[in-house]
Enzyme design. Structure first.
Site, PDB file in Angstrom:
ATOM      1  N   GLY A 148       1.148   1.051  12.069  1.00  0.00           N
ATOM      2  CA  GLY A 148       2.179   1.190  13.163  1.00  0.00           C
ATOM      3  C   GLY A 148       3.414   0.185  13.073  1.00  0.00           C
ATOM      4  N   TYR A 154       4.380  -7.288   8.648  1.00  0.00           N
ATOM      5  CA  TYR A 154       3.298  -7.480   7.670  1.00  0.00           C
ATOM      6  C   TYR A 154       3.744  -8.189   6.314  1.00  0.00           C
ATOM      7  CZ  TYR A 154      -0.319  -5.081  10.533  1.00  0.00           C
ATOM      8  OH  TYR A 154      -1.668  -5.039  11.185  1.00  0.00           O
ATOM      9  N   HIS A 160       2.436 -10.898  11.759  1.00  0.00           N
ATOM     10  CA  HIS A 160       1.030 -10.727  11.327  1.00  0.00           C
ATOM     11  C   HIS A 160       0.739 -11.414   9.858  1.00  0.00           C
ATOM     12  CE1 HIS A 160       0.199  -7.966  14.601  1.00  0.00           C
ATOM     13  NE2 HIS A 160       0.722  -6.978  13.787  1.00  0.00           N
TER      14      HIS A 160
END
Ligand SMILES: Cc1cc2nc3c(=O)[nH]c(=O)nc-3n(C[C@H](O)[C@H](O)[C@H](O)COP(=O)(O)O)c2cc1C
Length: 213
Positions: A148, A154, A160
């Site tokens: 998502g 990422y 993250h």
């Protein structure tokens, strides 16, 4: 090539459902033999439990590790595990497709790994069979996943951190641990907020990846 496609998404009409259908069609078009484990559709039971071992060696204390090591020698696993183990034995390539849930695979797929890739089957620490001597040497494995969150989140500098690094707990500590060769993970970021056009484009790119395997 013999391909086992292990797939986990609860909704057939999802983008993941379309990805899976695209892959199966492309693999068959290329003449590969394909078996599918559609875990939600199968209502696969994800919880490792004592009844997985119909010929328990120790009835006083349930030690799943040692029961599995022993059961591998006689094949005494519950029928749902045995069926999946046969598919794994048969396959040259295992593809695991899933949406990212909390930066990992959905629980139903982790449960499949716990129960099917049992100690003694893919690896055996007792006989020192892991990594170079992993029991699935000669097989390959690949992750196909959707997020998502955007790629920037990422990335190495993102909040993250690099998703590929998080996935190493699967690619390295499970697949390579069992002796398998790991193919590059196929990741589609921000899948939940894609336009229809972008979705169609991503499906075509994925079709090509499957044709190029
Ligand atoms: C329980 C749950 C946990 C999720 N965790 C994450 C997450 O950690 N990171 C992320 O990027 N997306 C996360 N998502 C979003 C899904 O990955 C995303 O909706 C899915 O990949 C989109 O594909 P689909 O349209 O086929 O469902 C989560 C979704 C659910 C339902």
């Amino acid at each position: 090539m013999k391909v086992l496609y292990v797939y986990a998404h609860p909704e057939p009409k999802s983008f993941n459902g379309a990805l899976k259908d695209t892959a199966l069609a492309a693999l068959q078009e290329k003449g590969h033999e394909v078996k599918l484990s559609d875990l939600y559709a199968m209502k696969f039971h994800p919880v490792l439990k004592a009844s997985d071992f119909p010929e328990r060696k120790n009835l006083e204390i349930f030690n799943p590790f040692f029961e599995a090591i022993k059961a591998v020698k006689t094949g005494a696993f519950s029928p749902d595990i045995k069926e999946e183990m046969e598919k794994v034995k048969w396959a040259d390539l295992l593809i695991f497709q899933f949406p990212i849930y909390f930066t990992f695979m959905p629980a139903i797929m982790k449960g499949w790994i716990d129960r099917v890739l049992a100690p003694g089957f893919g690896f055996n620490p007792v006989t020192n069979s892991a990594y170079d001597t992993g029991l699935f040497k000669g097989k390959s494995a690949m992750i196909v996943t959707t997020t998502g969150a955007p790629k920037s989140m990422y990335s190495e500098e993102g909040a993250h951190g690099d998703l590929n690094r998080h996935l190493e707990s699967i690619t390295h500590c499970i697949f390579e641990y069992m002796g398998m060769k790991v193919l590059s993970s196929y990741i589609i970021y921000e899948a939940s907020s894609m336009s229809r056009e972008k979705g169609t484009e991503e499906l075509e790119k994925y079709r090509q990846r499957m044709l190029d395997l």
